[in-house]
Design an enzyme around this catalytic site. Structure first.
Site, PDB file in Angstrom:
ATOM      1  N   CYS A  55      -3.087  -8.414   0.550  1.00 35.36           N
ATOM      2  CA  CYS A  55      -3.446  -8.363   1.972  1.00 35.36           C
ATOM      3  C   CYS A  55      -3.985  -9.701   2.459  1.00 35.36           C
ATOM      4  O   CYS A  55      -3.833 -10.051   3.620  1.00 35.36           O
ATOM      5  CB  CYS A  55      -4.447  -7.243   2.222  1.00 35.36           C
ATOM      6  N   GLU A  95      -9.913  -1.390   5.184  1.00 27.93           N
ATOM      7  CA  GLU A  95      -9.465  -2.722   4.789  1.00 27.93           C
ATOM      8  C   GLU A  95      -7.959  -2.716   4.944  1.00 27.93           C
ATOM      9  O   GLU A  95      -7.256  -2.038   4.197  1.00 27.93           O
ATOM     10  CB  GLU A  95      -9.909  -3.019   3.357  1.00 27.93           C
ATOM     11  N   GLU A 129       2.921  -8.823   8.895  1.00 29.12           N
ATOM     12  CA  GLU A 129       2.686  -8.883   7.461  1.00 29.12           C
ATOM     13  C   GLU A 129       3.969  -8.510   6.731  1.00 29.12           C
ATOM     14  O   GLU A 129       4.539  -7.461   6.975  1.00 29.12           O
ATOM     15  CB  GLU A 129       1.570  -7.896   7.094  1.00 29.12           C
ATOM     16  N   LYS A 161      -7.996   8.971  -4.103  1.00 26.79           N
ATOM     17  CA  LYS A 161      -6.547   9.177  -4.192  1.00 26.79           C
ATOM     18  C   LYS A 161      -5.836   7.852  -4.374  1.00 26.79           C
ATOM     19  O   LYS A 161      -5.818   7.016  -3.473  1.00 26.79           O
ATOM     20  CB  LYS A 161      -5.994   9.847  -2.927  1.00 26.79           C
TER      21      LYS A 161
HETATM   22  P1  NAD Z   1       0.166   3.057   3.328  1.00 28.14           P
HETATM   23  O1  NAD Z   1      -0.916   2.656   4.242  1.00 28.14           O
HETATM   24  O2  NAD Z   1       1.142   4.095   3.785  1.00 28.14           O
HETATM   25  O3  NAD Z   1      -0.441   3.618   1.954  1.00 28.14           O
HETATM   26  C1  NAD Z   1      -1.738   3.330   1.466  1.00 28.14           C
HETATM   27  C2  NAD Z   1      -2.384   4.592   0.932  1.00 28.14           C
HETATM   28  O4  NAD Z   1      -2.607   5.514   1.994  1.00 28.14           O
HETATM   29  C3  NAD Z   1      -1.566   5.348  -0.101  1.00 28.14           C
HETATM   30  O5  NAD Z   1      -2.431   5.918  -1.058  1.00 28.14           O
HETATM   31  C4  NAD Z   1      -0.921   6.459   0.730  1.00 28.14           C
HETATM   32  O6  NAD Z   1      -0.552   7.599  -0.006  1.00 28.14           O
HETATM   33  C5  NAD Z   1      -2.039   6.793   1.698  1.00 28.14           C
HETATM   34  N1  NAD Z   1      -1.642   7.416   2.952  1.00 28.14           N
HETATM   35  C6  NAD Z   1      -0.445   7.341   3.583  1.00 28.14           C
HETATM   36  N2  NAD Z   1      -0.485   8.029   4.734  1.00 28.14           N
HETATM   37  C7  NAD Z   1      -1.736   8.555   4.850  1.00 28.14           C
HETATM   38  C8  NAD Z   1      -2.401   9.350   5.829  1.00 28.14           C
HETATM   39  N3  NAD Z   1      -1.789   9.733   6.938  1.00 28.14           N
HETATM   40  N4  NAD Z   1      -3.691   9.696   5.616  1.00 28.14           N
HETATM   41  C9  NAD Z   1      -4.341   9.273   4.507  1.00 28.14           C
HETATM   42  N5  NAD Z   1      -3.757   8.536   3.552  1.00 28.14           N
HETATM   43  C10 NAD Z   1      -2.478   8.167   3.714  1.00 28.14           C
HETATM   44  O7  NAD Z   1       0.925   1.741   2.882  1.00 28.14           O
HETATM   45  P2  NAD Z   1       2.432   1.602   2.326  1.00 28.14           P
HETATM   46  O8  NAD Z   1       3.379   2.474   3.071  1.00 28.14           O
HETATM   47  O9  NAD Z   1       2.365   1.763   0.875  1.00 28.14           O
HETATM   48  O10 NAD Z   1       2.731   0.089   2.696  1.00 28.14           O
HETATM   49  C11 NAD Z   1       3.167  -0.237   4.001  1.00 28.14           C
HETATM   50  C12 NAD Z   1       2.674  -1.593   4.424  1.00 28.14           C
HETATM   51  O11 NAD Z   1       1.251  -1.584   4.443  1.00 28.14           O
HETATM   52  C13 NAD Z   1       3.013  -2.736   3.498  1.00 28.14           C
HETATM   53  O12 NAD Z   1       4.276  -3.259   3.743  1.00 28.14           O
HETATM   54  C14 NAD Z   1       1.908  -3.713   3.807  1.00 28.14           C
HETATM   55  O13 NAD Z   1       2.247  -4.472   4.945  1.00 28.14           O
HETATM   56  C15 NAD Z   1       0.733  -2.832   4.117  1.00 28.14           C
HETATM   57  N6  NAD Z   1      -0.187  -2.676   2.961  1.00 28.14           N
HETATM   58  C16 NAD Z   1      -1.382  -3.301   2.989  1.00 28.14           C
HETATM   59  C17 NAD Z   1      -2.235  -3.181   1.912  1.00 28.14           C
HETATM   60  C18 NAD Z   1      -3.561  -3.856   1.870  1.00 28.14           C
HETATM   61  O14 NAD Z   1      -4.064  -4.125   0.776  1.00 28.14           O
HETATM   62  N7  NAD Z   1      -4.199  -4.111   2.990  1.00 28.14           N
HETATM   63  C19 NAD Z   1      -1.868  -2.418   0.811  1.00 28.14           C
HETATM   64  C20 NAD Z   1      -0.647  -1.763   0.815  1.00 28.14           C
HETATM   65  C21 NAD Z   1       0.180  -1.908   1.897  1.00 28.14           C
END
Ligand code: NAD
Ligand code: MN
Length: 502
Positions: A313, A279, A410, A205
């Site tokens: 990240c 990760e 972060e 996904k």
């Molecule tokens: P997120 O963790 O909400 O989203 C990442 C992925 O997880 C997306 O595909 C999302 O649809 C999915 N997701 C969301 N809720 C889920 C759940 N309950 N179960 C399974 N999958 C789920 O991240 P975000 O809201 O896009 O970003 C928020 C913060 O996260 C950013 O500000 C940043 O600090 C951090 N972030 C870190 C990384 C990284 O590479 N480590 C990447 C994106 C964001």
């Protein structure tokens, strides 16, 4: 300045706002060099990729936009629980009947074929990534897509050599993979390439703001004649992600994203037989010693925090600079930041593109305002930001202390916190004073010091006199709240084989 008449260019033309230069009114005024979008065949709407074909989703379709213009790019299907179930079943069938029993040498041929098609279609992939994500074309073209191809080539090479990898040769089964929006195609490659090489099948996904390159990758799977069900792509937001990771038919969960969602996933799979790798975020220290070559260090600082708008990240978001050279480093850093070009991501000269979403821009603004309120001093170069789209000027905060939230949390944006230190011991202590532990950078001319410091940094990756280098042969992953498991290299096989521990 003459501009090409491509519509995508017109939409962006006002967006190419570089720093004011003394040449602004001269014949040498800045002329944008936008990449053409003609190579991309955008459809109005996209379905899910299940069992080798595109199918309509039964959820509520959503729109993905270009964050540089806020213009809609396409309608994308939302996978409901039933759609996710169909994808997991297709992956199970393919695992049991085709992909699991197939000799590694045969699986390798498919992976090599996919890698070659990625190279052949690299321009299309790079332009589409930039349109959907907002990152500069220079980065999607020169970093993301080549690294994606390299990852497939690398793991293709492992497929028939697993007995030499140290984790056995038995795959896990069906992998549920959920990825973020910052490197849509690269995170897909990090997840899919090792999983397939080891004989697993996948349901992936992509993030809801950047689904398009994953769907183009699905077309590439068709072009490579990959057997149906080996790769399935389901689009949607958090609810779709949750349905996927909680599905009882998956054997393995791999997630990259926020620490908060990662924690929820760890809780959800606890007590099941599912294996999991996470990760998550980071708050990397980039440590500059007084004997470092300063101009190179400044380039590394800039690359560390402004690459991909800081949506990284492992970004070097905490600069730790030795007190004796702090003033000089900051002077040169500011001068360098004044030359950064912020604007149209399709312009080949752009250094910083658009922030990926309104929500992420709001998070960056909010945490930066906390920095102001906590008494840190904010500085940004003069730069004109486009009116439409989501933008944030490259920013640095001085006078930051370790207790400040901007030094602990972060930000995931182009915002650098600057702290100083006097001794190597103090640098190490400050660098390790974080709930994260993904990466770090060390800048010094002295090899023995680099080794001494690197050894004591609690970070999965330590770069010396460079930053943000990615190579498929090198494992990547973190400690503490940065997650667990390694991606890349021989270590990356462990996450997808019965004999591995992650
Ligand atoms: P997120 O963790 O909400 O989203 C990442 C992925 O997880 C997306 O595909 C999302 O649809 C999915 N997701 C969301 N809720 C889920 C759940 N309950 N179960 C399974 N999958 C789920 O991240 P975000 O809201 O896009 O970003 C928020 C913060 O996260 C950013 O500000 C940043 O600090 C951090 N972030 C870190 C990384 C990284 O590479 N480590 C990447 C994106 C964001
Ligand atoms: Mn988008």
């Amino acid at each position: 300045m003459t501009s090409t008449a491509h519509p995508a260019h017109q939409a962006h033309a006002t967006g190419s706002a570089g720093p004011a230069t003394p040449f602004a009114e001269s014949p040498f005024a800045y002329a944008p060099a936008p990449e053409s979008t003609a190579v991309v065949d955008l459809r109005d709407s996209y379905g899910l990729f299940v069992d080798g074909t595109f199918v309509a989703g039964t959820g509520t379709p959503f729109t993905t936009i270009n964050p540089a213009t806020e213009e809609p790019l396409a309608q994308v299907a939302e996978a409901s629980d039933a759609d996710v179930d169909a994808a997991v079943r297709a992956a199970r069938r393919a695992f049991e009947q085709v992909w699991g029993p197939m000799p590694g040498s045969e699986r390798a041929k498919y992976l090599f074929r996919i890698a070659r098609i990625i190279q052949e279609r690299s321009r299309e992939l790079a332009v589409l990534e930039t349109l959907d994500n907002g990152k500069p074309i220079r980065e999607s073209r020169d970093v993301d897509v080549p690294t994606v191809a390299a990852h497939f080539f690398y793991y293709a090479g492992w497929a028939d050599k697993l007995e030499h990898g140290g984790h056995g040769t038995t795959p896990l089964g069906v992998a549920a993979q959920v990825i973020p929006w910052n490197f849509p195609l690269l995170m897909l490659a990090w997840k899919i390439a090792p999983a397939l090489a080891c004989g697993n099948t996948v349901v992936l996904k992509p993030a809801e703001t950047t689904p398009l390159t994953a769907l183009l990758f699905a077309e590439i799977c068709q072009q490579a004649d990959l057997p149906p069900g080996v790769v399935n792509i389901v689009t949607g937001a958090g609810a779709t992600g949750r349905a996927l990771v909680e599905h009882p038919g998956v054997d393995k969960v791999a997630f990259t994203g926020s620490t908060e969602v990662g924690r929820g996933i760890a809780r959800a799979v606890a007590g099941t037989s599912k294996r999991v790798t996470l990760e998550l975020g980071g708050k990397a220290a980039n440590i500059v010693f007084d004997d470092a070559p300063i101009d190179q260090a400044v380039e590394g600082i800039v690359d560390g925090i402004f690459f991909n708008q800081g949506h990284v990240c492992c970004a070097g978001s905490r600069l730790l600079v030795q007190e004796t050279i702090a003033e000089e480093v900051l002077d040169r850093l500011k001068r360098r930041m004044e030359t950064l070009r912020v604007g149209d991501p399709l312009d080949k000269n752009t250094d910083l593109g658009a922030i990926n979403s309104a929500a992420q821009l709001a998070r960056i603004r909010e945490l930066s305002e906390v920095g102001d309120a906590e008494g840190a001093e904010r500085w940004s170069p003069a730069c004109e930001l486009p009116e439409r789209g989501f933008w944030f000027a490259p920013t640095l905060f001085t006078g930051v202390t370790q207790a400040h939230r901007i030094a602990r949390e972060e930000i995931f944006g182009p915002v650098l916190s600057v702290l100083t230190f006097r001794t190597p011991a103090e640098a190490i202590e400050k660098a390790n004073n974080t709930p994260y532990g993904l990466s770090a950078g060390v800048w010094s001319e002295k090899g023995s010091r680099i080794l001494e410091v690197a050894e004591r940094l609690r970070a999965g990756v330590v770069w010396a006199n460079t930053f943000n280098r990615f190579d498929p042969t090198s494992p990547f992953g973190g400690y503490q709240e940065s997650g667990y498991g390694r991606e890349g290299g021989r270590h990356g096989l462990a996450a997808y084989l019965q004999g591995g521990h992650a």
